[in-house]
Design an enzyme around this catalytic site. Structure first.
Site, PDB file in Angstrom:
ATOM      1  N   GLU A 155      41.010  44.199  49.065  1.00 21.53           N
ATOM      2  CA  GLU A 155      40.129  43.581  48.071  1.00 21.53           C
ATOM      3  C   GLU A 155      40.604  42.163  47.860  1.00 21.53           C
ATOM      4  O   GLU A 155      41.746  41.848  48.163  1.00 21.53           O
ATOM      5  CB  GLU A 155      40.275  44.302  46.712  1.00 21.53           C
ATOM      6  N   LYS A 214      41.905  39.172  45.484  1.00 20.19           N
ATOM      7  CA  LYS A 214      42.646  39.133  44.222  1.00 20.19           C
ATOM      8  C   LYS A 214      41.945  38.120  43.342  1.00 20.19           C
ATOM      9  O   LYS A 214      41.935  36.924  43.632  1.00 20.19           O
ATOM     10  CB  LYS A 214      44.090  38.710  44.482  1.00 20.19           C
ATOM     11  N   ASP A 222      41.189  35.800  40.220  1.00 22.41           N
ATOM     12  CA  ASP A 222      42.106  35.058  39.375  1.00 22.41           C
ATOM     13  C   ASP A 222      41.550  34.936  37.963  1.00 22.41           C
ATOM     14  O   ASP A 222      40.790  34.036  37.640  1.00 22.41           O
ATOM     15  CB  ASP A 222      42.316  33.666  39.987  1.00 22.41           C
ATOM     16  N   TYR A 242      38.214  47.080  39.682  1.00 23.06           N
ATOM     17  CA  TYR A 242      38.847  47.444  40.951  1.00 23.06           C
ATOM     18  C   TYR A 242      39.790  48.647  40.877  1.00 23.06           C
ATOM     19  O   TYR A 242      40.559  48.890  41.788  1.00 23.06           O
ATOM     20  CB  TYR A 242      39.615  46.252  41.534  1.00 23.06           C
ATOM     21  N   LYS A 264      49.206  36.236  48.784  1.00 20.53           N
ATOM     22  CA  LYS A 264      48.614  35.082  48.095  1.00 20.53           C
ATOM     23  C   LYS A 264      48.394  33.926  49.053  1.00 20.53           C
ATOM     24  O   LYS A 264      49.272  33.600  49.851  1.00 20.53           O
ATOM     25  CB  LYS A 264      49.560  34.625  46.989  1.00 20.53           C
ATOM     26  N   CYS A 303      42.632  -3.233  27.802  1.00 19.08           N
ATOM     27  CA  CYS A 303      41.441  -2.478  28.175  1.00 19.08           C
ATOM     28  C   CYS A 303      40.738  -3.156  29.350  1.00 19.08           C
ATOM     29  O   CYS A 303      40.438  -4.350  29.291  1.00 19.08           O
ATOM     30  CB  CYS A 303      40.496  -2.375  26.986  1.00 19.08           C
ATOM     31  N   CYS A 363      37.166  -4.464  27.902  1.00 14.56           N
ATOM     32  CA  CYS A 363      36.941  -5.485  26.875  1.00 14.56           C
ATOM     33  C   CYS A 363      38.169  -6.354  26.651  1.00 14.56           C
ATOM     34  O   CYS A 363      38.137  -7.281  25.843  1.00 14.56           O
ATOM     35  CB  CYS A 363      36.505  -4.844  25.565  1.00 14.56           C
ATOM     36  N   CYS A 418      41.807   2.354  23.733  1.00 10.47           N
ATOM     37  CA  CYS A 418      41.346   1.001  23.417  1.00 10.47           C
ATOM     38  C   CYS A 418      40.910   1.041  21.954  1.00 10.47           C
ATOM     39  O   CYS A 418      39.998   1.797  21.599  1.00 10.47           O
ATOM     40  CB  CYS A 418      40.167   0.621  24.301  1.00 10.47           C
ATOM     41  N   CYS A 434      33.937  -2.452  22.233  1.00 13.19           N
ATOM     42  CA  CYS A 434      34.211  -2.129  23.636  1.00 13.19           C
ATOM     43  C   CYS A 434      32.972  -1.481  24.267  1.00 13.19           C
ATOM     44  O   CYS A 434      32.536  -0.398  23.831  1.00 13.19           O
ATOM     45  CB  CYS A 434      35.421  -1.208  23.695  1.00 13.19           C
TER      46      CYS A 434
HETATM   47  S1  IVH Z   1      45.193  46.324  41.442  1.00 11.84           S
HETATM   48  C1  IVH Z   1      48.750  48.959  39.998  1.00 11.84           C
HETATM   49  N1  IVH Z   1      43.340  44.773  42.468  1.00 11.84           N
HETATM   50  O1  IVH Z   1      46.556  41.019  39.761  1.00 11.84           O
HETATM   51  C2  IVH Z   1      47.897  47.902  40.597  1.00 11.84           C
HETATM   52  N2  IVH Z   1      44.776  43.857  40.807  1.00 11.84           N
HETATM   53  O2  IVH Z   1      49.473  40.986  40.089  1.00 11.84           O
HETATM   54  C3  IVH Z   1      46.871  47.398  39.674  1.00 11.84           C
HETATM   55  N3  IVH Z   1      44.270  41.530  40.200  1.00 11.84           N
HETATM   56  O3  IVH Z   1      47.399  42.816  36.863  1.00 11.84           O
HETATM   57  C4  IVH Z   1      46.244  46.124  40.070  1.00 11.84           C
HETATM   58  N4  IVH Z   1      42.561  41.273  41.572  1.00 11.84           N
HETATM   59  O4  IVH Z   1      45.253  41.445  36.879  1.00 11.84           O
HETATM   60  C5  IVH Z   1      44.370  44.859  41.598  1.00 11.84           C
HETATM   61  N5  IVH Z   1      41.628  43.537  43.439  1.00 11.84           N
HETATM   62  C6  IVH Z   1      42.639  43.620  42.572  1.00 11.84           C
HETATM   63  C7  IVH Z   1      43.036  42.536  41.742  1.00 11.84           C
HETATM   64  C8  IVH Z   1      44.115  42.692  40.872  1.00 11.84           C
HETATM   65  C9  IVH Z   1      43.315  40.700  40.643  1.00 11.84           C
HETATM   66  C10 IVH Z   1      45.290  41.152  39.198  1.00 11.84           C
HETATM   67  C11 IVH Z   1      45.438  42.155  38.070  1.00 11.84           C
HETATM   68  C12 IVH Z   1      46.862  42.623  38.136  1.00 11.84           C
HETATM   69  C13 IVH Z   1      47.527  41.495  38.846  1.00 11.84           C
HETATM   70  C14 IVH Z   1      48.734  42.009  39.573  1.00 11.84           C
END
Ligand code: IVH
Length: 684
Positions: free
Chosen positions: A114, A116, A118, A225, A312, A406, A409, A424, A430
């Site tokens: 999946e 990740k 943010d 997720y 990451k 500035c 002006c 300024c 200005c």
């Molecule tokens: S699974 C026990 N899946 O990343 C595992 N986490 O560093 C539970 N996060 O606290 C997390 N996308 O806030 C999972 N596809 C994804 C995610 C995800 C973002 C975040 C989540 C977690 C943190 C862990």
């Protein structure tokens, strides 16, 4: 309507609205127009107000927010919310795979990949198909109960339609969609408010706000997720994800089952580029062992599961040359240094400029003109300079000196104690500050006189016809008609002299005249008091009801208003302490602007026509033209005088001129008669 009928209607409306919400937010399609949707919602709100005994905490009306939470309750998580091990390297990922293989004693296994997301983690618990509670991660063991705020997220189901387990928890990530983040920041910039740093922080700040109405206005989203519960009877993570998807949860369609770590690596490479096209920020990939039995076999360390890891992506960076630095002066006089770079491709876009924030930042980086610099696009939308290649710097390079005066002006800049920005101080004289205040004043969300473009304002200022926004109300058609102003064409790279046509002049005069009907909270926002954005203006207007009361308010009275803090209160006091601002306000008062909240605006009205514009033309049977206009305004709509492509409705009466009808038809404006209008507002 009898109570029984009301209950039936409330149930039906809730069901219909949930259905349309689901289509709109999860399936990206709709069966009805926005207007029809708003009407359903309005009908439901009205019925719930009339029959409060039938108002459910899972009603779709909860999504508009409105409750204030001073302190969020702490809730202990039934299952702790763990974090994930992470890595930036493919080698480490292969090592992790080897450990998984060993832990499973050479059995075959699959992965589930999946993205990740943010944002901030959120846990939703459901009982009997109803959202019971939404809790933040907190320290992993206990978090904050932010249910009221979570309900404003359109993709968080309040009520599940399908057959679901009696009790379960789903976890996911709340995020600020990129576009929405941009929109909110543009607005904040215009209002002179500090911009939100990045979508991640903004999401975590927003979800913990006290006023759920503000949360609702920032359209957060959420991807789920993880499913948790007792006796759920799924064999794999993929089955559970497909299940929650079918129950109506928002699952990002980017997941993939992989039968080997090589396939995982392909998934990672594939999304490295494509992730920039997604509506949300992603900073990596989460890889999970798919079989739940195997997950159990692998177990957890003290902090994280052994069956999952996150890979990451490195923050994307590029190197280029710093060609020059420009200094921009904003409406508030704040000076922002901007790095002009040799154009470079970064994360899918060409970058020509980067933010340098302020003098401290320049000093910290010791960046100089001609340097080779690294630019990075992290969570932030505007790239930033993260480093300088000192080795390649010419020996005769000289340190950069921050400007002292500035650039617009020539006034000597000041740096108030404790502030990182230079300002300024020539507030009155200005040019970009004067222009900025007028542009802020006329913008659509304020006085809506934006037919008056930047160049025309410049022309008016240059020719001494106006000096501030109050002077707009002294303008005449004669002064505008034929007004000459210079206009710069970026395409041609040249300046030409243009003059204002009769039609534009009369449109502007009309818009200025119409702006006298703009409600008080918008006038207050238009004044451009620092830190008084749209929401704050609304709060102050509703609380104090008039400009005089706000001008008289003490610091203590101001901070008594929910959500108004020291900084805003101080800024309001400073504004009204200045004589010239008092004069401006008095001039606006004399011009006839709305500087009090009309009681009738709040009584008998609604906001059912909010964001919609109307032209009224012809003669009507049930009301006079003025009555009709008042009705539109008291229901939140806006009356304008001319037909344009942006117009929503032409309310057509008898004896209307054929040219108007023709124009509206050709521009595709919806034409309605008085009965249709009555239906729209529920014939009040
Ligand atoms: S699974 C026990 N899946 O990343 C595992 N986490 O560093 C539970 N996060 O606290 C997390 N996308 O806030 C999972 N596809 C994804 C995610 C995800 C973002 C975040 C989540 C977690 C943190 C862990």
């Amino acid at each position: 309507m009898t109570p029984i009928e009301a209950l039936e209607k409330i149930n039906q409306l809730s069901k219909d609205i949930d259905h349309h919400n689901h289509l709109y937010y999860q399936e990206n399609r709709s069966e009805i127009s926005d207007f029809e949707f708003d009407q359903l919602l309005k009908e439901l709100i009205d019925l719930e107000n009339q029959f409060p005994q039938y108002k459910s905490e899972h009603s779709p009306t909860q999504r508009v927010g409105g409750t204030i939470t001073k302190n969020f309750d702490t809730v202990v998580h039934k299952y702790p919310m763990l974090s994930l091990g992470n890595t930036y390297s493919k080698e480490e990922l292969l090592e992790w795979d080897a450990r998984v293989q060993k832990g499973l004693r050479e059995e075959t296994y699959e992965y589930f990949c999946e993205l990740k997301f943010d944002g901030v983690a959120l846990s939703l618990s459901y009982e009997n198909g109803l959202l019971k509670r939404a809790v933040t991660r907190g320290d992993g063991t206990q978090g904050d109960d932010i249910t009221t705020n979570a309900k404003t997220i359109r993709t968080v189901p309040l009520k599940l339609k399908s057959q679901v387990p009696d009790e379960f928890e789903v976890r996911g990530e709340v995020f600020f969609p990129k576009e929405e983040f941009q929109r909110v920041n543009n607005e904040r910039e215009k209002a002179g408010e500090d911009k939100l740093a990045n979508p991640r922080n903004a999401a975590s700040g927003t979800i913990k706000m006290q006023d759920s109405k503000v949360v609702a206005e920032r359209k957060l989203d959420c991807y789920l997720y993880y499913l948790l519960g007792e006796d759920l009877n799924y064999d794999s993570h993929s089955e559970s994800i497909e299940a929650i998807e079918s129950w109506g949860f928002n699952v990002s369609p980017t997941y993939r089952k992989c039968s080997s770590i090589q396939e995982v690596l392909e998934y990672i490479s594939e999304w490295e580029e494509k992730r920039h096209e997604l509506p949300s920020e992603t900073d990596g990939v989460v890889i999970k062992v798919n079989s739940l039995a195997q997950q159990e076999q692998l177990g957890f360390t003290a902090k994280s599961p052994r069956w999952a890891i996150s890979y990451k992506y490195k923050a994307e960076s590029a190197t280029t040359i710093l060609e020059s630095i420009s200094y921009q002066v904003g409406r508030t006089g704040a000076v922002t240094p901007v790095a002009n770079l040799k154009p470079v491709l970064l994360a899918g876009t060409t970058v020509k400029r980067a933010s340098l924030h302020n003098a401290n930042e320049i000093e910290r980086l010791d960046v100089r003109i001609g340097d080779i610099v690294s630019v990075e696009k992290g969570g932030e939308i505007i790239p930033k300079i993260t480093g300088v290649d000192l080795a390649s710097r010419a020996s005769d390079s000289i340190p950069l000196e921050y400007i002292t005066h500035c650039p617009e002006c020539g006034t000597e800049l000041i740096r108030p104690e404790g502030e990182a920005n230079h300002y300024c101080p020539n507030v009155e004289g200005c040019p970009p500050q004067i222009l900025g205040r007028i542009e802020h004043f006329i913008q659509r969300k304020a006085m809506n006189i934006d037919s008056l473009g930047t160049e025309t304002i410049r022309g008016l200022l240059d020719q001494g016809l106006i000096q501030n926004y109050a002077d707009l109300y002294k303008l005449t058609f004669e002064a505008l008609n034929g007004l000459e102003f210079s206009s710069y064409s970026e395409k041609k790279g040249e300046v030409s002299i243009r003059s204002l046509r009769e039609k534009s002049a009369s449109n502007i005069i009309k818009a200025i005249e119409d702006s006298k009907q703009v409600p008080f909270e918008r006038v207050l926002f238009a004044l451009g008091i620092r830190y008084v954005g749209q929401t704050v203006a609304e709060k102050l207007a509703v609380y104090f009801k008039s400009i005089d009361a706000i001008g008289r308010a003490t610091f203590e009275q101001l901070i008594d208003v929910p959500e108004i803090g020291d900084r805003i209160a101080e800024s309001v006091i400073n504004f009204f302490e200045e004589d010239k601002n008092q004069t401006l306000v008095n001039e606006l008062k004399e011009a006839g602007l709305q500087l009090v909240i009309e009681e009738q605006q709040t009584e008998g009205g609604s906001d059912i026509l909010a964001n919609r514009t109307f032209v009224v033309s012809g003669v009507f049977e049930s009301f006079s033209r003025d009555e009709l206009k008042t009705l539109i305004k008291s229901n939140g709509g806006k009356v304008v005088s001319s037909i344009s492509g942006k117009l929503n409705y032409l309310v057509a009466g008898d004896k209307m001129g054929p040219s108007k009808l023709e124009k509206a038809t050709s521009l595709g404006v919806q034409i309605i008669n008085e009965n249709e209008f009555k239906d729209m507002i529920g014939d009040q």
